[in-house]
Structure formats: C-alpha cells, structure tokens
Design a protein around this motif. Structure first.
Motif, mmCIF file in Angstrom:
data_model
loop_
_atom_site.group_PDB
_atom_site.id
_atom_site.type_symbol
_atom_site.label_atom_id
_atom_site.label_comp_id
_atom_site.label_asym_id
_atom_site.label_seq_id
_atom_site.Cartn_x
_atom_site.Cartn_y
_atom_site.Cartn_z
ATOM 1 N N THR A 29 0.907 -1.133 -0.237
ATOM 2 C CA THR A 29 -0.097 0.062 0.083
ATOM 3 C C THR A 29 0.904 1.138 -0.066
ATOM 4 O OG1 THR A 29 -1.540 -1.171 1.456
ATOM 5 C CG2 THR A 29 -1.880 1.270 0.992
ATOM 6 N N ALA A 30 1.870 1.275 0.892
ATOM 7 C CA ALA A 30 2.766 2.398 0.832
ATOM 8 C C ALA A 30 3.556 2.852 -0.401
ATOM 9 C CB ALA A 30 4.001 2.269 1.795
ATOM 10 N N GLY A 31 3.815 1.733 -1.103
ATOM 11 C CA GLY A 31 4.566 1.787 -2.507
ATOM 12 C C GLY A 31 3.479 2.533 -3.259
ATOM 13 N N LEU A 32 2.325 1.784 -3.395
ATOM 14 C CA LEU A 32 1.333 2.254 -4.658
ATOM 15 C C LEU A 32 0.824 3.745 -4.215
ATOM 16 C CD1 LEU A 32 -1.045 -0.830 -4.575
ATOM 17 C CD2 LEU A 32 0.658 -0.135 -6.383
ATOM 18 N N MET A 33 0.843 4.198 -3.072
ATOM 19 C CA MET A 33 0.480 5.455 -2.490
ATOM 20 C C MET A 33 1.344 6.425 -2.915
ATOM 21 S SD MET A 33 -1.653 7.741 -1.184
ATOM 22 C CE MET A 33 -2.953 6.935 0.085
ATOM 23 N N ALA A 34 2.753 6.256 -2.633
ATOM 24 C CA ALA A 34 3.827 7.055 -3.261
ATOM 25 C C ALA A 34 3.899 7.052 -4.773
ATOM 26 C CB ALA A 34 5.187 6.456 -2.418
ATOM 27 N N LEU A 35 3.546 6.154 -5.170
ATOM 28 C CA LEU A 35 3.603 6.218 -6.813
ATOM 29 C C LEU A 35 2.263 7.085 -7.303
ATOM 30 C CD1 LEU A 35 4.444 2.488 -7.731
ATOM 31 C CD2 LEU A 35 5.957 4.602 -8.302
ATOM 32 N N ILE B 61 3.613 15.418 -6.994
ATOM 33 C CA ILE B 61 3.915 15.574 -5.485
ATOM 34 C C ILE B 61 5.047 14.984 -5.239
ATOM 35 C CG2 ILE B 61 3.026 15.528 -3.125
ATOM 36 C CD1 ILE B 61 0.185 15.779 -4.365
ATOM 37 N N PRO B 62 5.965 15.444 -4.543
ATOM 38 C CA PRO B 62 7.419 14.796 -4.020
ATOM 39 C C PRO B 62 6.970 13.815 -3.003
ATOM 40 C CG PRO B 62 7.763 17.041 -4.518
ATOM 41 C CD PRO B 62 6.491 16.901 -4.550
ATOM 42 N N ALA B 63 7.044 12.513 -3.153
ATOM 43 C CA ALA B 63 6.607 11.540 -2.156
ATOM 44 C C ALA B 63 7.556 10.589 -2.556
ATOM 45 C CB ALA B 63 5.200 11.178 -2.317
ATOM 46 N N ARG B 64 7.703 9.889 -0.899
ATOM 47 C CA ARG B 64 8.569 8.449 -1.057
ATOM 48 C C ARG B 64 7.877 7.846 0.175
ATOM 49 N NH1 ARG B 64 11.392 6.748 -4.512
ATOM 50 N NH2 ARG B 64 12.421 8.544 -4.579
ATOM 51 N N SER B 65 8.163 6.454 -0.096
ATOM 52 C CA SER B 65 7.421 5.569 0.983
ATOM 53 C C SER B 65 8.525 4.964 1.672
ATOM 54 C CB SER B 65 6.891 4.163 0.039
ATOM 55 O OG SER B 65 7.984 3.419 -0.458
ATOM 56 N N TRP B 66 8.111 4.453 3.091
ATOM 57 C CA TRP B 66 9.114 4.426 4.006
ATOM 58 C C TRP B 66 8.466 3.079 4.687
ATOM 59 C CZ3 TRP B 66 13.605 7.195 5.255
ATOM 60 C CH2 TRP B 66 13.784 8.651 4.615
ATOM 61 N N GLN B 67 9.239 2.086 4.757
ATOM 62 C CA GLN B 67 9.113 0.777 5.727
ATOM 63 C C GLN B 67 9.307 1.172 7.111
ATOM 64 O OE1 GLN B 67 10.217 -2.944 4.019
ATOM 65 N NE2 GLN B 67 9.710 -2.071 2.046
ATOM 66 N N LYS C 87 7.872 16.147 0.358
ATOM 67 C CA LYS C 87 6.390 16.748 0.589
ATOM 68 C C LYS C 87 5.477 15.958 1.606
ATOM 69 C CE LYS C 87 6.986 20.953 -0.785
ATOM 70 N NZ LYS C 87 7.446 22.095 -0.007
ATOM 71 N N VAL C 88 5.628 14.528 0.913
ATOM 72 C CA VAL C 88 5.067 13.641 1.569
ATOM 73 C C VAL C 88 5.789 12.408 1.909
ATOM 74 C CG1 VAL C 88 2.802 12.113 1.520
ATOM 75 C CG2 VAL C 88 2.829 14.200 0.288
ATOM 76 N N ALA C 89 5.831 11.991 3.100
ATOM 77 C CA ALA C 89 6.197 10.649 3.423
ATOM 78 C C ALA C 89 5.262 9.525 3.628
ATOM 79 C CB ALA C 89 7.402 10.838 4.736
ATOM 80 N N VAL C 90 5.213 8.545 3.051
ATOM 81 C CA VAL C 90 4.087 7.458 2.982
ATOM 82 C C VAL C 90 4.978 6.285 3.948
ATOM 83 C CG1 VAL C 90 2.468 5.951 1.837
ATOM 84 C CG2 VAL C 90 3.503 8.096 0.801
ATOM 85 N N VAL C 91 4.335 6.198 5.129
ATOM 86 C CA VAL C 91 4.828 5.442 6.005
ATOM 87 C C VAL C 91 3.951 4.042 6.080
ATOM 88 C CG1 VAL C 91 5.886 4.916 8.246
ATOM 89 C CG2 VAL C 91 6.143 6.916 7.227
#
Length: 417
Positions: free
Chosen positions: A77-83, A90-96, A130-134
C-alpha cells in the motif's frame, strides 16, 4: 511549515481507485502548505489472507516469520500510494518501519513502540520531499527483525508519529464519518459527536467501540495529540468528523456521551471458594499467567468461610480460563466446589465525563433496563463509566433503551434540559 499526519485504514485503500481518492486528499493538504506523513494500512482483506497463509503453512508458527509475512501488506500500500502521489506531481517517498526506523520491543506480533527518531524523515523533508508514506503496523526490534504492533496497530503508528514530529493534528480516515453516541447499526438515533474527550474515547474503545485502537488513544492522551476521525468517502471541511481532544477543549457535553457494548463476553463463577487472605491472588494469578483478560470482578460476602467469585472474560478465552482454574485446584492452590460458565451474556456500558459532577447516572441506567425487563447479572463502575452484564439476547434492546434514557439523540444543551 506545519506538519499533518494522515492515516488511511484498509477500507480507505482497498482498491487503486480508493488509493487515488486518498491521494487527492493528501494533495489538497500539500496545496494548503502542509508537509504530510501518511500512514497506511494493508488493503482491506489482505492481512487476514496473509495470516491465513501463515497458519496453514505452520500452525505453531515462528512469531518472527509471522511478522515478516503479515507486515508485507502495508509495504504494498505504501509503495502504491507514493507512486500515485508522484503521478500527481507531488514529491513523495514510501518508508517501511525499519527505514524510519520505528524502534519497538522484541515482542513479535504484539510489539510496543519505544522510539521514533525524526532524523531520516526530517532530512528528506528539508531536501524537498512533501509527503512521507509510512507503512503502518510495523517496526524493527532491537535485534533488527521486522515487528508488528498487533491488530489496529496502524492507528498507534499514526499517533506515535504525530507525537514524535509535533504534528498539528492527526487525521484518522475510516469508513465511518466520526465517533457516534452508539453503533448506528443498532439505533438510527445514534448521533455523530463533534468532539469527545480523550478519557471518554479511551473508555469507549476499551469497552467495544472499534473505531480507534485503545493504545492509539492512550498515546494521544499522554502526548496531547489532537485526533480527528473522519470518513475517507465523504467530503468535508476542517470541522468534519469527530475531534478527540482534552476535556477543557469541550464547551458543552451530555452527562453521558456514549453507549458501548461488547457482544462476546462470558460470565464465570467459582462457587464456594475457601475465603482466606490472598484468595483473589490465588484465583487471578493463574488466569493472568494463562493470558486470560479478566474484566468485571464481583466477590460475594463470605459466609461460613466460603464465598463466590464471579468475573467476565472474552468467550474465546473460556477454555483457557477453565484449564487454568482446574489446574490450580488440582495443585491445591485454590479450593472451590464448582465452576459455572455462562457464555450467553454481553457487556453494555455508558460513558461520560459528566458523571464526575452529576449524581444518579447508575440509577437512571438501572431503571431504564428494568423498564425493559432486562435483568442485570454483574455491575462495575468507574469515575466516568458504568458497565453491566446482561443476557446477550437483550443487547440491542439494552443499547436502544440507554441511548433513549440519556437523550443521546439530542445535542448537549437540549439533552440537559
């Protein structure tokens, strides 16, 4: 720049379309000048599927490998949301969890958060992210293994991040539009609350309301995190949903704020227990060691050196409790004549900070149940709640009767009159 934490539960990210809808909400907050930490759950149904795979593969599974498997749903989910956010520009990156790193205890499948360093995410925000998706629900043990926080752990993740980063607010997006005075599926008169105190929400969550996980409310209360519960499927402004906040932030409230219930309760009674100093410890010690979650406890007045002890626990823990008590009797740690079990009961509770300054709540509750012919089996009270055990067949009737008795369908000023 103000920072927000936005948490999306499994139903809110169940499909790619719903992930896009959630991403648009995040995008609006970014456009309003916020940096955002998004906490995501696994897509609806995925965690249950993964748990099933583990149990089918290894009934007596290694908890460390269990965590490795069941935590993977949040990673997807985190990867799909970041993509999705990146596709929106929007500059976003996923984090485990281990990348943050969200540091936890080593209690696999039930880990507790110990620390969330802010350095890694803070550095990326400084670089223009701008967004960290954790990925919610997961962390890393002192040994470097993946851990999970137990059911509802993504709520706890979100509140912990809000506390660690000093967030302006933590928004919890679910499939309901806030906290209600009771379950709307039971009574159509249930009313959404604009605000509710941390203590009330903590009681409601622990008594059966499933909108927020209990540990997340505990954390929010401890660190003063303003929580907002709202629907991911309905549009609304800054006043949408229900704000969970400090008691002093609530101008008016009913004496009772909500009615909660727990359907799957059991009542267990030890008949004619030898009454002596330390008997309670002898009874409840073995239960604790067996992992039985005892709730309501009543001990009768002793007569001729014998007494009865009644307690409640979840129905799925009855066999464990019976085994623990019978083993304690075999080892002569306790003495009792019989163990009577009733698995056809439920717990119904009224909760409200107004109870501190208003007498007669218990009396009104008991009268309302009596008027409906509902017999009370066990009663417990605290400063802001009264709970009773009644026959499960009366659950819906009891909830509706109490909701009406305390005027919960009306706004505070009207209900007080």
């Amino acid at each position: 720049m103000a920072l927000l934490v936005m948490k999306f539960g499994g139903t809110s990210v169940a499909t790619l379309d719903r992930i896009r809808r959630a991403a648009k909400r995040v995008g609006r907050e970014v456009a309003n000048g916020h940096e955002v930490i998004v906490i995501v759950s696994a897509m609806a149904g995925v965690t249950n599927e993964l748990v099933g795979h583990v149990q089918e593969t290894s009934p007596l599974f290694d908890a460390r490998e269990y965590d490795a498997v069941v935590s993977s749903g949040e990673n997807v989910t985190a990867g799909l949301m970041a993509l999705t956010l990146q596709e929106m520009g929007i500059p976003a990156r996923s984090w485990q969890g281990w990348q943050v790193p969200l540091q936890t205890t080593a209690a696999h499948a039930a880990a507790r958060i110990e620390r969330i360093p802010t350095d890694n995410l803070g550095a990326k925000f400084a670089e223009g992210m701008k967004v960290a998706v954790v990925a919610g629900f997961q962390g890393v043990s002192p040994e470097g293994r993946i851990t999970t926080l137990g059911r509802g752990g993504s709520d706890t993740t979100a509140v912990a991040f809000a506390a660690a980063f000093g967030a302006e607010r933590c928004d919890i997006y679910t499939d309901v539009d806030g906290i209600y005075t009771t379950d709307p599926r039971i009574t159509r008169k249930a009313r959404r609350l604009d605000r509710i105190a941390f203590e009330e929400m903590l009681e409601l969550a622990s008594l059966g309301a499933k909108v927020l996980q209990t540990r997340s409310v505990e954390l929010a209360m401890r660190y003063g995190v303003r929580l907002r519960v709202l629907s991911s499927f309905e549009e609304g402004g800054d006043e949408a949903g229900t704000l969970v906040c400090r008691e002093e932030d609530i101008v008016e409230s009913n004496v009772v704020s909500g009615v909660a219930y727990s359907r799957d309760e059991a009542k267990m009674t030890l008949m004619s227990v030898a009454d002596r100093p330390g008997i309670a410890a002898s009874v409840f010690g073995p239960l604790a060691e067996a992992g039985v979650n005892v709730d309501m406890i009543v001990q009768n007045i002793s007569e001729e050196g014998r007494t009865d002890i009644t307690f409640s626990c979840p129905t799925d823990q009855v066999m464990r409790a019976e085994r623990a008590l019978n083993e304690a009797r075999e080892h002569e740690a306790i003495s009792f004549h019989d163990l009577v079990v009733d698995t056809e009961v439920c717990k119904v509770s009224v909760v409200g900070i107004g109870m501190r300054s208003h007498a007669g709540v218990a009396s009104r509750m008991f009268r309302a149940l009596s008027d409906e012919g509902i017999n009370i089996k066990v009663i417990t009270t605290s400063e802001i709640k009264v709970s009773v055990l009644v026959d499960r067949k009366y659950l819906e009737l009891a909830v509706q009767a109490l909701h009406n008795a305390f005027g919960l369908d009306r706004a505070p000023d009207a209900a007080q009159g």
